[in-house]
Design a protein around this motif. Structure first.
Motif, short mmCIF file in Angstrom:
data_model
loop_
_atom_site.label_atom_id
_atom_site.label_comp_id
_atom_site.label_asym_id
_atom_site.label_seq_id
_atom_site.Cartn_x
_atom_site.Cartn_y
_atom_site.Cartn_z
N SER A 252 0.82 -1.21 0.00
CA SER A 252 0.00 0.00 0.00
C SER A 252 0.85 1.26 0.00
CB SER A 252 -0.93 -0.01 1.21
OG SER A 252 -0.17 -0.03 2.41
N SER A 253 2.10 1.15 0.46
CA SER A 253 3.01 2.29 0.44
C SER A 253 3.52 2.60 -0.96
CB SER A 253 4.20 2.02 1.36
OG SER A 253 4.94 0.90 0.89
N GLY A 254 3.27 1.70 -1.89
CA GLY A 254 3.76 1.86 -3.25
C GLY A 254 5.03 1.10 -3.53
N ALA A 255 5.70 0.57 -2.49
CA ALA A 255 6.93 -0.19 -2.68
C ALA A 255 6.62 -1.59 -3.20
CB ALA A 255 7.70 -0.27 -1.36
N TRP A 256 7.53 -2.11 -4.01
CA TRP A 256 7.40 -3.46 -4.54
C TRP A 256 8.36 -4.38 -3.79
CZ3 TRP A 256 4.14 -5.31 -8.38
CH2 TRP A 256 3.36 -4.35 -9.03
N VAL A 257 7.86 -5.55 -3.41
CA VAL A 257 8.66 -6.56 -2.72
C VAL A 257 8.32 -7.93 -3.31
CG1 VAL A 257 8.77 -5.21 -0.58
CG2 VAL A 257 6.97 -6.93 -0.89
N GLY A 258 9.17 -8.90 -3.03
CA GLY A 258 8.84 -10.27 -3.40
C GLY A 258 7.66 -10.78 -2.61
N GLY A 259 6.86 -11.64 -3.21
CA GLY A 259 5.71 -12.17 -2.51
C GLY A 259 6.06 -12.88 -1.22
N TRP A 260 7.28 -13.47 -1.17
CA TRP A 260 7.71 -14.15 0.06
C TRP A 260 7.78 -13.18 1.23
CZ3 TRP A 260 11.85 -12.36 2.72
CH2 TRP A 260 12.73 -11.51 2.04
N ALA A 261 8.21 -11.92 0.98
CA ALA A 261 8.35 -10.94 2.06
C ALA A 261 7.00 -10.63 2.68
CB ALA A 261 9.02 -9.68 1.53
N ARG A 262 5.98 -10.53 1.86
CA ARG A 262 4.64 -10.28 2.41
C ARG A 262 4.17 -11.46 3.25
NH1 ARG A 262 -0.45 -9.23 -1.48
NH2 ARG A 262 -0.04 -11.42 -1.93
N THR A 263 4.46 -12.68 2.81
CA THR A 263 4.08 -13.86 3.58
C THR A 263 4.74 -13.85 4.95
OG1 THR A 263 3.79 -15.17 1.56
CG2 THR A 263 4.08 -16.38 3.62
N VAL A 264 6.04 -13.55 4.99
CA VAL A 264 6.76 -13.50 6.27
C VAL A 264 6.19 -12.41 7.15
CG1 VAL A 264 8.99 -13.04 7.33
CG2 VAL A 264 8.88 -14.47 5.29
N ALA A 265 5.91 -11.24 6.59
CA ALA A 265 5.36 -10.14 7.38
C ALA A 265 3.99 -10.51 7.95
CB ALA A 265 5.27 -8.89 6.52
N GLN A 266 3.16 -11.18 7.17
CA GLN A 266 1.85 -11.59 7.66
C GLN A 266 1.98 -12.60 8.80
OE1 GLN A 266 0.09 -13.00 4.03
NE2 GLN A 266 -0.81 -11.02 3.51
N ALA A 267 2.92 -13.55 8.67
CA ALA A 267 3.13 -14.53 9.74
C ALA A 267 3.62 -13.86 11.01
CB ALA A 267 4.11 -15.60 9.28
N ALA A 268 4.53 -12.88 10.86
CA ALA A 268 5.05 -12.17 12.02
C ALA A 268 3.95 -11.36 12.70
CB ALA A 268 6.19 -11.25 11.59
N ALA A 269 3.12 -10.69 11.91
CA ALA A 269 2.03 -9.90 12.48
C ALA A 269 1.01 -10.80 13.18
CB ALA A 269 1.35 -9.09 11.38
N HIS A 270 0.78 -11.98 12.62
CA HIS A 270 -0.17 -12.92 13.24
C HIS A 270 0.34 -13.35 14.62
CE1 HIS A 270 -3.31 -16.02 13.27
NE2 HIS A 270 -2.40 -16.79 13.84
N ALA A 271 1.65 -13.70 14.70
CA ALA A 271 2.21 -14.10 15.99
C ALA A 271 2.22 -12.93 16.97
CB ALA A 271 3.62 -14.65 15.79
N LEU A 272 2.52 -11.73 16.47
CA LEU A 272 2.59 -10.55 17.33
C LEU A 272 1.23 -10.22 17.92
CD1 LEU A 272 5.02 -8.82 18.08
CD2 LEU A 272 4.33 -7.19 16.32
N ALA A 273 0.18 -10.46 17.17
CA ALA A 273 -1.17 -10.19 17.69
C ALA A 273 -1.49 -11.06 18.89
CB ALA A 273 -2.20 -10.40 16.58
N HIS A 274 -0.80 -12.20 19.00
CA HIS A 274 -0.98 -13.08 20.16
C HIS A 274 0.13 -12.85 21.20
CE1 HIS A 274 -3.40 -15.18 17.07
NE2 HIS A 274 -4.12 -15.58 18.10
N ASP A 275 0.81 -11.70 21.10
CA ASP A 275 1.87 -11.32 22.04
C ASP A 275 3.01 -12.34 22.05
OD1 ASP A 275 3.06 -9.58 23.82
OD2 ASP A 275 2.16 -10.50 25.59
#
Length: 652
Positions: free
Chosen positions: A166-189
């Motif tokens: 959404s920031s306009g930056a392009w990344v590999g799809g793998w990076a988004r997957t890792v970020a989503q997994a990290a955010a999911h774990a972080l939501a559970h502290d």
């Protein structure tokens, strides 16, 4: 014994005989600061000197019946060595027949007093946790999320396409997957630990994480930071707040609070292998830590390593296939209906596609090596051309002319192949700079950009341009590349290594994943099973076939191997100690690079790994503590050395 507390200290020393806990008395003046996990100075009676170490445990009494020495001083009262990191270091060192202090030297950065003071004075503000768990796209509704909650070990095929944030930056799809997994774990502290191969991957991952989590929750621990910055990030990770800790291979040892998921990206990359003793791979350290903490473990890659495939087949890691989606459109030039005659480096079909694509956007050309000078091989048998005087590789001078040795400069005026007696030479690999010059002449109206180890480029825009990059140095392009040419594949496969085919498939897969959806990717000069695996995007199936072949030959990772280097007599004693272990066989010995030493290879099954490591380390300790009777008139020689490297990556 004394009524004062007893500190059990691991001395920071590479000597194998000191890889144990030593008891020291805690004097009254240090009673408040000598706590578990702090760095201390201790006296060594045998050496008559002061050494540094770590307090691992505190006890009321010691089992040692003699008089205990006092701790000399507390270097820092910050408990930088956490119990989780100590358990991991001890287990990893035992598996690798090494010293735990060597692991801690990698895991814990050097101390910087100013950074430590600033950390103490700062008010901790890690930022808010995510409001709700983040969904992880691409692997079925809730599949990876359930695995994280259950502490499951999973092998995931990375999303093979560039994505726009959404920031306009392009990344590999793998990076988004890792970020989503990290955010999911972080939501559970729960914390997340991510080990990526290098800073290029880390830059993409940081951009993706900014989309899902507060940047204050993200900590970097990598070699590109200044010493104080790295130490400050390490100290932040020792706190109670859940964090996302990202960095290179040593990040696996980060002291993160309540690990929820550990992620190793592209574990087959050579940069994930630790070169420093005892040489524990980030994949193995992650497996140990997952078992000790109960966190989930994700192996994410475009091309699965044979090591992870073995773990999948034995049921230790679960294969999580992605949903059917877009994959790169691979064209194998070797399977064209009308193969071209001659030795054109870029086939005409790929050339035409590149000409058309470069008018619309960036085109990537991957080459095998940097520089300008081409490498020469025999025109008949394709054996690398060597200098008759010193054995160095023959190259063509930059200005052209007679080929000469790249080491001693001897001109190859009457060269003859030592294998087939051929007398003609041909260029096998042209460096990135030379390729850029040639393409610049062929595409006079196009901008040509070079990205290699000396001139790294992380990103390029969407405007028309030719990007010539060495393997692993390909920048990500906005919107993806409109065409990709994978050159020098035949030459890449000539490298003498057991893993050369696996490495090539990984290099080509990572580059192919940078293509825009539907854009062609041309693999030049490679066909067969390897080319087919890339074209069909079935890298896991190829890894399974490769693993079966290695089982037949008893090659890693079907079995484990260790290299043992020492003098002839000492090596024979070490090998005799392990020959009695079931399933062990010995290859060699052969002369080692060091004068007067020999090297042997010990091959064994995974079940025998603990016993083999213990016996080899025992022999290393015996050699290091051996006392030789002095000879009159001679200077005392160095004690015999036994060097052990478990899972040695340098073995052919």
């Amino acid at each position: 014994m004394t009524g004062l507390p007893v500190a059990r200290v691991l001395v920071d020393s590479p000597l194998p005989q000191l890889d144990q806990l030593f008891d020291y008395r805690v004097p009254e003046r240090l009673a408040g600061t000598a706590v578990r996990g702090v760095r201390v100075r201790v006296p060594l009676r045998s050496g008559g000197r002061i050494a540094q170490g770590w307090i691992v445990e505190l006890a009321e009494r010691s089992e040692y019946r003699g008089e205990l020495s006092d701790l000399d001083d507390v270097v820092s009262d910050v408990p930088a060595l956490t119990p989780d990191v100590w358990r991991l270091a001890r287990s990893a060192a035992d598996r690798a027949a090494g010293n735990a202090s060597d692991i801690l030297r990698i895991a814990i950065p050097p101390r910087y007093v100013r950074a430590e003071r600033a950390w103490r004075a700062a008010e901790p503000d890690p930022g808010p946790l995510p409001d709700r768990p983040t969904a992880i796209d691409g692997y079925g509704p809730g599949r990876v999320e359930r695995g994280i909650a259950a502490g499951e070990r999973m092998a995931l095929a990375a999303d093979a396409r560039p994505v726009r944030l959404s920031s306009g930056a392009w990344v590999g799809g793998w990076a988004r997957t890792v970020a989503q997994a990290a955010a999911h774990a972080l939501a559970h502290d729960r914390s997340t630990i991510v080990a990526v191969p290098d800073y290029r991957d880390q830059e993409q991952l940081e951009a993706a994480l900014a989309e899902f989590v507060d940047p204050r929750r993200v900590l970097r621990t990598d070699a590109r930071q200044t010493g104080p910055a790295r130490y400050r990030a390490f100290l932040d990770a020792t706190g109670d707040a859940a964090r996302v800790v990202i960095g290179s291979r040593s990040t696996v040892y980060a002291p993160a609070a309540r690990p929820g998921v550990i992620i190793v990206v592209d574990d087959g990359d050579a940069l994930q292998s630790e070169p420093l003793a005892p040489g524990v791979h980030s994949r193995d350290a992650a497996l140990i830590r997952q078992e000790q903490t109960g966190a989930a473990l994700l192996f994410l890659a475009h091309s699965r390593s044979v090591d992870v495939q073995r773990l999948v087949e034995v049921g230790w890691v679960h294969d999580v296939p992605p949903l059917r989606g877009a994959r790169p459109r691979i064209v194998l030039t070797e399977q064209q209906a009308a193969p071209e005659s001659g030795g054109a480096r870029i086939p005409s079909a790929a050339w035409r596609e590149a000409q058309a694509a470069v008018t619309a956007g960036p085109v990537l050309v991957q080459v095998a090596r940097p520089g300008h000078t081409p490498m020469l091989v025999c025109d008949r048998c394709r054996e690398p051309a060597r200098c008759a005087a010193c054995g160095g590789a023959l190259v063509v001078p930059r200005g052209g002319g007679t080929p000469a040795c790249g080491l001693c400069g001897t001109a190859a005026t009457a060269w003859r192949c030592g294998v087939c007696e051929g007398t003609k030479l041909r260029a096998a690999v042209v460096g990135a700079s030379r390729t850029a010059e040639e393409l610049g002449r062929a595409f006079p109206r196009s901008r040509v950009v070079v990205s290699d180890g000396e001139r790294p480029i992380l990103r390029v825009g969407a405007e028309p341009q030719l990007v010539v990059a060495t393997r692993g140095a390909e920048p990500i392009a906005e919107g993806g590349y409109r065409a990709i040419l994978l050159l020098d594949g035949e030459r890449m496969l000539l490298r003498e290594s057991l893993r050369v085919a696996e490495d090539c498939l990984r290099w080509w897969s990572n580059a192919s994943a940078l293509a825009a959806p539907g854009s062609p990717v041309f693999l030049v000069g490679v066909g067969g099973a390897l080319g087919t695996a890339l074209a069909t995007w079935r890298q896991a199936a190829w890894a399974a076939e490769e693993l079966e072949t290695r089982r037949t030959l008893r090659f890693p990772p079907a079995v484990r191997m260790a290299s043992v280097t020492s003098s002839h007599e000492r090596l024979a004693a070490a090998l005799e100690r392990v020959r009695g272990v079931d399933g062990v066989d010995v290859l060699g010995p052969t002369p080692a690079a060091d004068e007067g030493l020999e090297r042997a290879i010990v091959r064994f099954g995974y079940a025998a790994g603990v016993e083999v490591a213990q016996r080899l380390k025992g022999e290393a300790i015996r050699a290091a503590t051996e006392r030789r009777r002095p000879v009159a008139g001679r200077r005392p020689g160095r004690p015999p050395v036994v060097r052990v490297r478990m899972d040695d990556p340098d073995l052919p």
